[in-house]
Design an enzyme around this catalytic site. Structure first.
Site, PDB file in Angstrom:
ATOM      1  N   GLY A  61     -33.965 -18.192 -14.318  1.00 32.47           N
ATOM      2  CA  GLY A  61     -34.595 -19.135 -13.430  1.00 32.47           C
ATOM      3  C   GLY A  61     -35.291 -20.241 -14.188  1.00 32.47           C
ATOM      4  N   CYS A 118     -42.247 -21.525   5.258  1.00 31.94           N
ATOM      5  CA  CYS A 118     -41.456 -22.677   5.689  1.00 31.94           C
ATOM      6  C   CYS A 118     -42.271 -23.676   6.494  1.00 31.94           C
ATOM      7  CB  CYS A 118     -40.251 -22.198   6.497  1.00 31.94           C
ATOM      8  SG  CYS A 118     -38.984 -21.407   5.475  1.00 31.94           S
ATOM      9  N   LYS A 147     -42.756 -27.115   4.815  1.00 31.45           N
ATOM     10  CA  LYS A 147     -41.647 -28.049   4.650  1.00 31.45           C
ATOM     11  C   LYS A 147     -42.081 -29.475   4.991  1.00 31.45           C
ATOM     12  CE  LYS A 147     -37.386 -25.404   5.539  1.00 31.45           C
ATOM     13  NZ  LYS A 147     -36.235 -25.299   6.452  1.00 31.45           N
ATOM     14  N   ASP A 168     -29.665 -18.416   3.775  1.00 32.76           N
ATOM     15  CA  ASP A 168     -28.813 -19.596   3.890  1.00 32.76           C
ATOM     16  C   ASP A 168     -27.347 -19.260   3.627  1.00 32.76           C
ATOM     17  OD1 ASP A 168     -30.830 -21.324   4.572  1.00 32.76           O
ATOM     18  OD2 ASP A 168     -31.190 -22.015   2.529  1.00 32.76           O
ATOM     19  N   ASP A 227     -26.533 -28.808   6.986  1.00 30.14           N
ATOM     20  CA  ASP A 227     -26.225 -27.393   7.182  1.00 30.14           C
ATOM     21  C   ASP A 227     -27.034 -26.549   6.212  1.00 30.14           C
ATOM     22  OD1 ASP A 227     -24.919 -25.162   8.275  1.00 30.14           O
ATOM     23  OD2 ASP A 227     -23.014 -26.216   8.369  1.00 30.14           O
TER      24      ASP A 227
END
Length: 346
Positions: A156, A35, A38, A108, A67
């Protein structure tokens, strides 16, 4: 660290069946990891600033407050949650990278108080550079964690990409009356953190030195399922997960969306084993520094709080824990929400 240029001639022969997969340093094939790669939060908010304000009455949670997942009402008593998360490798072990990426994507859904139902893989792969057998290990890792979560992985999408990238899009369900939202915090409540922080520092050390932190890997592959269930059982209404924007960044987003302030007790924030030493030795990622730059205008450091303390609290996490507004039995309280705005660190 500058991106590493990799070609089919100066790296390895991806068609060579004799290549020892365990000797491939995955983190060398990406300019960032986990992360921490990002887009910085300030730049991201600017990019999506004109996309909010959708008026579809079935959209319970959309873009407006950033959110953890979208929530759409499909019938009375049932909301569908949707999210996607992917990143470049933060560890060199392909199976572990797959496990971490899957746990991070599933998080998440848990951060919204939901149950994951199905996942699909998202893959970018430098097919002329890295062997496909290595991708198989990544996908096996993702599947292993999804199976622990009881979530089938049913396909996917893949692209040929200069940097290896992996993650998942996850669909879940939740009770629309029991969502954990980042805009539902109230002042005067404890702040609970369900995982220690510091994995960004340890991942950056791993990328630069090859030193593996098993404590960091164990934390990142751990699901937030039990923490979310405990938060719901405690009757809380506001939560988020702590990932690439760091503890300070995600707390700022939640406090801002809810119209409250917050106080963090630095000494109460749990650290992963080895994180303090990695901070001391300077293994601070560019993503962490950008996180702090973004939040700094809203920070009030108390007496004795150093720049290193703030960098630690801004450390870019991968597959971090839940930050919950309310006390959750079995997890440490690290501060509280207060009236007003901004974040004080004491």
């Amino acid at each position: 660290m500058e991106p590493t240029a990799v070609t089919t001639t100066d790296a390895l022969d991806a068609t060579d069946a004799t290549v020892d997969l365990s000797q491939i340093k995955l983190t060398a094939y990406a300019h960032g990891g986990g992360c921490a790669c990002k887009i910085p939060p300030g730049e991201l908010e600017q990019a999506i600033s004109g996309l909010g304000g959708q008026t579809n009455p079935e959209v319970i949670v959309g873009l407006d407050d950033g959110d953890d997942a979208a929530a759409v009402l499909v019938r009375d008593g049932l909301a569908v949650l949707s999210t996607a998360d992917f990143f470049t490798p933060m560890v060199d072990d392909a199976f572990d990278w797959g496990r971490i990426a899957a746990a991070n994507a599933l998080s998440d859904i848990y951060a919204m108080g939901g149950t994951p139902v199905v996942a699909i893989n998202l893959v970018g792969w430098p097919r002329g550079v890295l062997p496909m057998e290595l991708l198989t290990e990544v996908l096996r890792g993702g599947l292993a964690v999804a199976q622990l979560a009881g979530t089938p992985v049913i396909g996917g999408h893949t692209i040929d990409n200069p940097e290896p990238t992996y993650g998942m899009a996850v669909t879940g369900t939740a009770d629309p009356e029991r969502l954990l939202r980042n805009d539902a915090a109230q002042a005067g409540l404890p702040l609970t953190l369900t995982k220690p922080i510091g994995v960004g520092l340890l991942n950056n050390r791993h990328k630069q030195t090859g030193e593996v932190s098993q404590a960091a890997v164990d934390s990142m592959v751990s699901l937030n399922r039990e923490a979310a269930a405990a938060a719901l059982a405690a009757g809380v209404t506001a939560a988020t997960d702590v990932t690439g924007f760091g503890l300070l960044g995600h707390l700022h987003k939640m406090a801002r969306a809810s119209g409250v302030g917050a106080v963090i007790d630095r000494a109460a924030v749990p650290l992963i084993e080895g994180a303090a030493e990695a901070l001391r030795d300077g293994y601070i990622s560019g993503g962490t520094r950008r996180n702090l730059d973004w939040v700094r205008p809203h920070l009030t450091p108390g007496s004795g709080i150093t720049e290193e303390d703030l960098l630690l609290l801004a450390d870019a996490q991968t597959s971090g824990g839940l930050l919950v507004v309310g006390e959750v039995p079995g997890y440490p309280v690290i501060g509280q929400t207060v009236p007003g705005g901004g974040i004080s660190v004491r």
